[in-house]
Scaffold this motif. Sequence first.
Motif, PDB file in Angstrom:
ATOM      1  N   LYS A  66       0.594  -1.192   0.098  1.00  0.00           N
ATOM      2  CA  LYS A  66      -0.113   0.121  -0.211  1.00  0.00           C
ATOM      3  C   LYS A  66       0.909   1.181   0.056  1.00  0.00           C
ATOM      4  O   LYS A  66       0.548   2.189  -0.659  1.00  0.00           O
ATOM      5  N   ALA A  67       1.894   1.271   0.771  1.00  0.00           N
ATOM      6  CA  ALA A  67       2.940   2.674   0.925  1.00  0.00           C
ATOM      7  C   ALA A  67       3.422   2.741  -0.651  1.00  0.00           C
ATOM      8  O   ALA A  67       3.685   3.755  -0.855  1.00  0.00           O
ATOM      9  N   LYS A  68       3.771   1.612  -1.225  1.00  0.00           N
ATOM     10  CA  LYS A  68       4.320   1.588  -2.518  1.00  0.00           C
ATOM     11  C   LYS A  68       3.524   2.393  -3.382  1.00  0.00           C
ATOM     12  O   LYS A  68       4.032   3.160  -4.408  1.00  0.00           O
ATOM     13  N   GLN A  69       2.063   2.056  -3.402  1.00  0.00           N
ATOM     14  CA  GLN A  69       1.130   2.810  -4.117  1.00  0.00           C
ATOM     15  C   GLN A  69       0.974   4.375  -3.910  1.00  0.00           C
ATOM     16  O   GLN A  69       0.986   5.265  -4.782  1.00  0.00           O
ATOM     17  N   GLU A  70       0.948   4.747  -2.741  1.00  0.00           N
ATOM     18  CA  GLU A  70       0.607   5.756  -2.079  1.00  0.00           C
ATOM     19  C   GLU A  70       2.110   6.798  -2.198  1.00  0.00           C
ATOM     20  O   GLU A  70       1.737   7.933  -2.389  1.00  0.00           O
ATOM     21  N   ILE A  71       3.120   6.320  -2.193  1.00  0.00           N
ATOM     22  CA  ILE A  71       4.260   7.000  -2.173  1.00  0.00           C
ATOM     23  C   ILE A  71       4.426   7.893  -3.631  1.00  0.00           C
ATOM     24  O   ILE A  71       5.150   8.843  -3.765  1.00  0.00           O
ATOM     25  N   LYS A  72       3.790   7.314  -4.624  1.00  0.00           N
ATOM     26  CA  LYS A  72       3.596   7.964  -5.726  1.00  0.00           C
ATOM     27  C   LYS A  72       3.421   9.563  -5.966  1.00  0.00           C
ATOM     28  O   LYS A  72       3.368  10.272  -6.650  1.00  0.00           O
ATOM     29  N   GLN A  73       2.123   9.769  -4.875  1.00  0.00           N
ATOM     30  CA  GLN A  73       1.758  10.931  -4.815  1.00  0.00           C
ATOM     31  C   GLN A  73       2.776  12.142  -4.442  1.00  0.00           C
ATOM     32  O   GLN A  73       2.464  13.310  -4.517  1.00  0.00           O
ATOM     33  N   PHE A  74       3.723  11.696  -3.647  1.00  0.00           N
ATOM     34  CA  PHE A  74       4.677  12.529  -2.895  1.00  0.00           C
ATOM     35  C   PHE A  74       5.940  12.773  -4.092  1.00  0.00           C
ATOM     36  O   PHE A  74       6.778  13.490  -3.759  1.00  0.00           O
ATOM     37  N   VAL A  75       5.940  11.863  -5.259  1.00  0.00           N
ATOM     38  CA  VAL A  75       7.013  12.046  -6.044  1.00  0.00           C
ATOM     39  C   VAL A  75       6.518  12.526  -7.471  1.00  0.00           C
ATOM     40  O   VAL A  75       5.919  11.815  -8.013  1.00  0.00           O
ATOM     41  N   PRO A  76       6.857  13.735  -7.753  1.00  0.00           N
ATOM     42  CA  PRO A  76       6.552  14.269  -9.062  1.00  0.00           C
ATOM     43  C   PRO A  76       6.554  13.501 -10.312  1.00  0.00           C
ATOM     44  O   PRO A  76       7.586  12.899 -10.535  1.00  0.00           O
ATOM     45  N   THR A  77       5.660  13.269 -11.155  1.00  0.00           N
ATOM     46  CA  THR A  77       5.652  12.402 -12.251  1.00  0.00           C
ATOM     47  C   THR A  77       6.502  12.932 -13.326  1.00  0.00           C
ATOM     48  O   THR A  77       6.405  14.186 -13.796  1.00  0.00           O
ATOM     49  N   ARG A  78       7.695  12.313 -13.576  1.00  0.00           N
ATOM     50  CA  ARG A  78       8.482  12.812 -14.697  1.00  0.00           C
ATOM     51  C   ARG A  78       8.397  12.191 -16.042  1.00  0.00           C
ATOM     52  O   ARG A  78       8.931  11.318 -16.177  1.00  0.00           O
ATOM     53  N   VAL A  79       7.371  12.375 -16.890  1.00  0.00           N
ATOM     54  CA  VAL A  79       7.062  11.795 -17.969  1.00  0.00           C
ATOM     55  C   VAL A  79       7.255  13.084 -19.437  1.00  0.00           C
ATOM     56  O   VAL A  79       7.244  14.029 -19.173  1.00  0.00           O
ATOM     57  N   SER A  80       7.926  12.241 -20.158  1.00  0.00           N
ATOM     58  CA  SER A  80       7.964  13.007 -21.469  1.00  0.00           C
ATOM     59  C   SER A  80       6.675  13.344 -22.307  1.00  0.00           C
ATOM     60  O   SER A  80       5.837  12.611 -22.270  1.00  0.00           O
ATOM     61  N   GLU A  81       6.398  14.406 -22.573  1.00  0.00           N
ATOM     62  CA  GLU A  81       5.229  15.187 -23.201  1.00  0.00           C
ATOM     63  C   GLU A  81       5.444  14.772 -24.671  1.00  0.00           C
ATOM     64  O   GLU A  81       6.263  14.082 -24.963  1.00  0.00           O
ATOM     65  N   GLN A  82       4.490  15.187 -25.529  1.00  0.00           N
ATOM     66  CA  GLN A  82       4.504  14.945 -26.732  1.00  0.00           C
ATOM     67  C   GLN A  82       5.715  15.498 -27.604  1.00  0.00           C
ATOM     68  O   GLN A  82       6.265  16.500 -27.135  1.00  0.00           O
ATOM     69  N   LYS A  83       6.289  14.433 -28.252  1.00  0.00           N
ATOM     70  CA  LYS A  83       7.733  14.659 -29.008  1.00  0.00           C
ATOM     71  C   LYS A  83       7.464  15.951 -29.900  1.00  0.00           C
ATOM     72  O   LYS A  83       6.583  16.087 -30.701  1.00  0.00           O
ATOM     73  N   SER A  84       8.357  16.895 -30.123  1.00  0.00           N
ATOM     74  CA  SER A  84       8.500  17.965 -30.885  1.00  0.00           C
ATOM     75  C   SER A  84       9.629  17.918 -31.493  1.00  0.00           C
ATOM     76  O   SER A  84      10.786  18.243 -31.045  1.00  0.00           O
ATOM     77  N   GLY A  85       9.719  17.500 -32.838  1.00  0.00           N
ATOM     78  CA  GLY A  85      10.947  17.426 -33.451  1.00  0.00           C
ATOM     79  C   GLY A  85      11.752  16.300 -33.016  1.00  0.00           C
ATOM     80  O   GLY A  85      11.200  15.155 -32.880  1.00  0.00           O
ATOM     81  N   HIS A  86      13.164  16.475 -32.708  1.00  0.00           N
ATOM     82  CA  HIS A  86      13.861  15.551 -32.329  1.00  0.00           C
ATOM     83  C   HIS A  86      14.216  15.453 -30.612  1.00  0.00           C
ATOM     84  O   HIS A  86      14.844  14.580 -30.017  1.00  0.00           O
ATOM     85  N   ARG A  87      13.579  16.544 -29.945  1.00  0.00           N
ATOM     86  CA  ARG A  87      13.632  16.436 -28.634  1.00  0.00           C
ATOM     87  C   ARG A  87      12.260  16.200 -27.860  1.00  0.00           C
ATOM     88  O   ARG A  87      11.249  16.507 -28.564  1.00  0.00           O
ATOM     89  N   SER A  88      12.236  15.789 -26.774  1.00  0.00           N
ATOM     90  CA  SER A  88      10.902  15.721 -26.054  1.00  0.00           C
ATOM     91  C   SER A  88      10.957  16.819 -25.107  1.00  0.00           C
ATOM     92  O   SER A  88      11.804  17.164 -24.437  1.00  0.00           O
ATOM     93  N   ALA A  89       9.560  17.396 -24.840  1.00  0.00           N
ATOM     94  CA  ALA A  89       9.319  18.373 -24.072  1.00  0.00           C
ATOM     95  C   ALA A  89       9.012  17.913 -22.746  1.00  0.00           C
ATOM     96  O   ALA A  89       8.561  16.785 -22.285  1.00  0.00           O
ATOM     97  N   VAL A  90      10.101  18.467 -21.550  1.00  0.00           N
ATOM     98  CA  VAL A  90      10.051  18.195 -20.240  1.00  0.00           C
ATOM     99  C   VAL A  90       9.087  18.848 -19.630  1.00  0.00           C
ATOM    100  O   VAL A  90       8.555  19.834 -19.915  1.00  0.00           O
ATOM    101  N   LYS A  91       8.582  18.058 -18.585  1.00  0.00           N
ATOM    102  CA  LYS A  91       7.494  18.646 -17.763  1.00  0.00           C
ATOM    103  C   LYS A  91       7.931  19.559 -16.805  1.00  0.00           C
ATOM    104  O   LYS A  91       9.051  19.700 -16.123  1.00  0.00           O
ATOM    105  N   THR A  92       7.278  20.714 -16.643  1.00  0.00           N
ATOM    106  CA  THR A  92       7.595  21.877 -15.777  1.00  0.00           C
ATOM    107  C   THR A  92       6.392  22.233 -15.058  1.00  0.00           C
ATOM    108  O   THR A  92       5.452  22.079 -15.341  1.00  0.00           O
ATOM    109  N   GLU A  93       6.918  23.150 -14.044  1.00  0.00           N
ATOM    110  CA  GLU A  93       5.764  23.716 -13.049  1.00  0.00           C
ATOM    111  C   GLU A  93       6.239  25.083 -12.855  1.00  0.00           C
ATOM    112  O   GLU A  93       7.557  25.375 -12.624  1.00  0.00           O
ATOM    113  N   ALA A  94       5.283  26.008 -12.908  1.00  0.00           N
ATOM    114  CA  ALA A  94       5.639  27.390 -12.442  1.00  0.00           C
ATOM    115  C   ALA A  94       5.874  27.383 -10.836  1.00  0.00           C
ATOM    116  O   ALA A  94       5.349  26.394 -10.068  1.00  0.00           O
TER     117      ALA A  94
END
Length: 740
Positions: free
Chosen positions: A564-592
Motif C-alpha cells: 500500500k505504501a509503495k502505491q501511495e508514495i507516488k503522490q509524493f514524487v512528481p511524475t517525470r514523463v515526457s510529453e509529446q515529442k516535438s521534432g527530435h527533442r522531448s518536451a520536459v514537464k515543468t511547473e511554475a
Amino acid sequence: MNLLLIESPGKIKKLSQILGSGWQVKASMGHVRELANDGEDALGFDLIGDRVKCRYTVRSDRAQKTIADLRQAVARADTVYIATDPDREGETIGWHLAHELHLRRPYRVTYTEITPAAVRRAIAQPRHLDRDLVAAGRARDCLDKLVGYKGSKHVVWALKIGAKSMGRVQSATLHLLCQREAEIQAFVPQDYWSCWVEYAEGFKAFYRGDANATDDESKEPDEAEDRTKQAPESQKVLSQSEADRIVAIARREPHQVLRIDKRKTSQSPPPPFITSTLQQAAGAKLRLSPDKTMKVAQALYEAGHITYMRTDSISLSAEFQAAVRDYLQQHDPSNVPDKVTRYRSKGNAQEAHEAIRPTHVTRTPEALAREVSREEGQLYQLIWNRAVASQCRPAQLAKTRILSQSGPLFWEARGQVVTFAGYTKYWNNISEDTRLPNIEARQNLTCKRAGADKKRTQPPPRYSEPKLVQLMERKGIGRPSTYSPTIKTLKERKYVSLTKGKLQPTGLGMELDGVLAKVLPDLIEANFTAKMERDLDAIADGKLNWESYLTGWNRDYFYPALIKAKQEIKQFVPTRVSEQKSGHRSAVKTEATEVVCPQCKRFMTKVFSRSPKLKADHFLSCSDREGGCGTVMFLNVATLQYELPYSQQKPDPTKLSEHPCPQCGQPLERHEYTREGQQKVMLRCSNPKTRRDKCKEVAFFKTKTGNWWSPKWGELGTPTAKTAKKTPRKQRRTSRGRSK
C-alpha cells in the motif's frame, strides 16, 4: 587448558589476572557473523510458510582472521567457556561463535561484574546457551533488517529527497522529535502577568484567585533536568488592566494572615541507575552525550569498577546491599535505614541483571580518582553516589504554606526546609530551601511593594539527548542497548541536528517523517513499536515462537502495508514523463514556482529531470520564461533551500576575514559546519571557483589558544592580501616551520 571466549579485548588482562594459569582468554571483537546481503532486497533470509531460513556470513576480513585465531585456540583447549556479555545480544554472539568454531555444547557463563568472586562463581555454575534468548536476538536482527532494508528501498529512496534510511526504532524515535517540533511550530504565545506582594515581615507572596486554590507543588526534577528551582508565579492574569486592578487593591487594602498550613513529609531515595537514567544524569550533570556516557561506562566495567552498564533492572544483590549497610554504619550511622531498601523493576525488565553500581562500595570516588581518567572518575562518582543513596534513609522535609488576604484578594507563599538530609547527602535532587518567617494566623502584614511582571507563555521545549532517552524508555521504544546508537544514527543521517544542546529535526527529517506518517502510520507510532518490543520479550521468555511471530507479522501487517505504501508514495514524487515529442527533442514537464531569480528577479520554473547528477528530481531555471536570464538553482537536500551552482555562489561579505588565502590571495571566509553533532567553525578560501581544486587544502581551525592553525599551512599570520598573493610558497614554508 581452559579457554574463555569474551567480546572485548579490553577485559583480557583483568580476566587473565583473575583466572590465573591454566586459562587462556580470547576476544571475538564483538560480532563475528551477520545476515548475508543476498536474496530478495538483500535481506539474507527467506520467509517460507511459518519458517525463517537465515543465511549468515562472516562479518569482515578482520572477523575472518579472528575466527581463524579462535579455532586454533579451541583446538588446543580442553574445555571452552563462552562469556560474552550478559544480555540477549551477548547470547546471540555466543551462538554465532559456537557455530563458527564448531562447538557442540559449549559452557555458557555470565557475570555482571568483573571481580574475582563474580567470575569464579560464574565459572563454577556454567550453563548452556539459552535457546530462547538466542531466538529473541535472531528475531530482532531479522525484524530490524526487514523493516530497514525494505522500507528504505521501496519508500525512502523512492522519495528522492536525500533521505538514506528508515528503521523500526529509528523512525519511531524521529516521529517523537517531529511531533514535538510540530507542537512548537503551532504554538501561539500568549502574554500574561504574574502579580506579587513583598511584605516587610520578610517574604514574598503571589496572587491566588481563590483561598482554597492549591497549585500543584513543583515536582522534583528528573535525571535530565537541572536542579535549579524555577521562580514561583501567581495565578496567570491575562490582561494589563486586570493586573493593574489587582496591584492597586494590594497597595490600597490592609493585609492579614488568613491561614498557615504546616506539614512534615519525607522523600524516598531514588533507585540505583539503569542504562537510561545513567545517560540522563550524565547528560544533565556532566554534559555527556548518551554515546559518550556508554563508552566511559564500558571502560569502567572492563576495568572491574562497575557492574554491567546495559540493564533495565533496578534491583541490587543482597551482598551489595549488606556491604552498603556496613559502610554506612561505619561512616554515616544516622543514615542507616530500619530495613533494607528494595526496589521493584518494571514488568519488562530483565531481572537476571542488577542495576548499575560500583563493584566495591569501599572503593570510594576519591580513592579511584587516581587510577582513572577525569571523565571516568566523574561518571564513577555519579554511580557510587546514586547506589549508596538508594540504601539510605529518606529525607525529611518541613513544608509551610502561608495564605494572606487584602480586600477580596488572596496571596500565597510556600516554603520548604530539609530537616534531615538523609539520602540527599549523596544524591541531592531536592530544590534549594525556602525559609518563611515565624508568623501567626490573623497577624497583620505590612506591604512594602506590590507589582506585576509581564511574561509570555513558552512553547514546549525541544528534547535534549538525555531527555529523549528518558522518553524512549517511558514509551517502550527500543531497549538499553539501542538508545545511544539510535540517536547517533539520526544525527549521522542528518534527520536531526544538535542546536544549543537540544535535538531539532532538520527539514529532511520533518519531510521524511511527514511522508511516513501518511504511508506507514502504524510503524512509526510509539505504541506499535512498544508492542513489538513486548513480543520480543515474550520470545525471550519462551512464550512465543520467533519464526511464527516474524512470518505472521510480515504476512498480516508489514507486507500488505508496504504494498500500500509503495502505491501511495507516488503522490509524493512528481511524475517525470515526457510529453509529446516535438521534432527530435522531448518536451520536459515543468511547473511554475514563486521562487524569485536572484539575478533578474523574475519567477523561476521547476524543471523535472532524471539526471543522476541531481540529488533531487528537479532544478529551477530562469530560461523558460520570457526575458529569463538563464540562471539555474539546485535544491540542497540537507537544508531544503535552493542554491546557485557552486561556482556562482558569492561569498557572504559578513563572513569574510582580514586574512588572505595563502594559495590565491583571496580573503578567507568563516565557514560553520556540524561534525558529530557539534557546531564548529573554520576559515577557508572564499573563492568558490578555486576552493574545490587549487585551494581545496586551505583550511584553518581554531586552537585552544584562540589562534587559527592549518595542518598544512601552520599558524595563520596577518600578512596583507597583496603579499600573500605574491609569495604563497614562501609563506607556506614559513608556516610549516612554525608548526614544527
